[in-house]
Structures are given as structure tokens and as C-alpha cells.
Design a protein around this motif. Sequence first.
Motif: not given
Length: 109
Positions: A10-13, A15-19, A44-46
Motif C-alpha cells: 500500500a502507498r499513499e498517493l 491526493d490522500g488516496n491509497i493505492e 482506496y478513496n478515504r
Amino acid sequence: LKNEVFGDVARELPDGNIELFNLRLFIYKEGALDGTAETPRCIYNRKEKMIFSNAEVTMQQGNMLVSGIGFRWYSDREFIEILNNSFVIIRDTRLWADKEVKPYGKKSN
């Protein structure tokens, strides 16, 4: 517990979303495992509490297996939408079979 989300990486993008890579989603109903979904890559769109992907997806729930390309899963609504090329396999269709209808739509006497 309603859902569990696992991924190998997992990595934070920005824009704050998580890939997530190699997602495994476990969906529970009344404390028991009710369904699973898997995809090689998703976001994952938080803010929206939603997972979406344009990659292949496979979902299994009970005797139903669904695969396709792309999906959206809304955790707060417990809803998954397969976007393209959906393919559904239902095992043990006797559960829904109309006993008055023979194979190929021929009525029984």
C-alpha cells in the motif's frame, strides 16, 4: 466487523488516496464470512470510503462467482459494482430452479 481489506503493498498517493496491490477484501454478515473480492491493483478513496479499480476483479459470495474488469465497492453501503465484461457463474442452481420447467424451457405435464 463488517469488512476487512488486505493488500500486499500500500502507498499513499498525493491526493490522500491509497493505492493497494493484490487486494483481498473480506465481507462479513452477522459475524461470518459472506463474500470475498480480489484484484491486482486498486485505489482506496478515504473520503468516499470506496475502493475502485480498472483491473480484473473476482468476487465470490455463497454459490455465486462474478468476474469482470473494473469495479467500485462502497463500504458504507456494502455494495459492489462490476463495471465491464461481467461474467457470472452460479453453482448448484437447483436452489432457484422452477420444478415445473424442464431443461430448455419445456413445460412438464
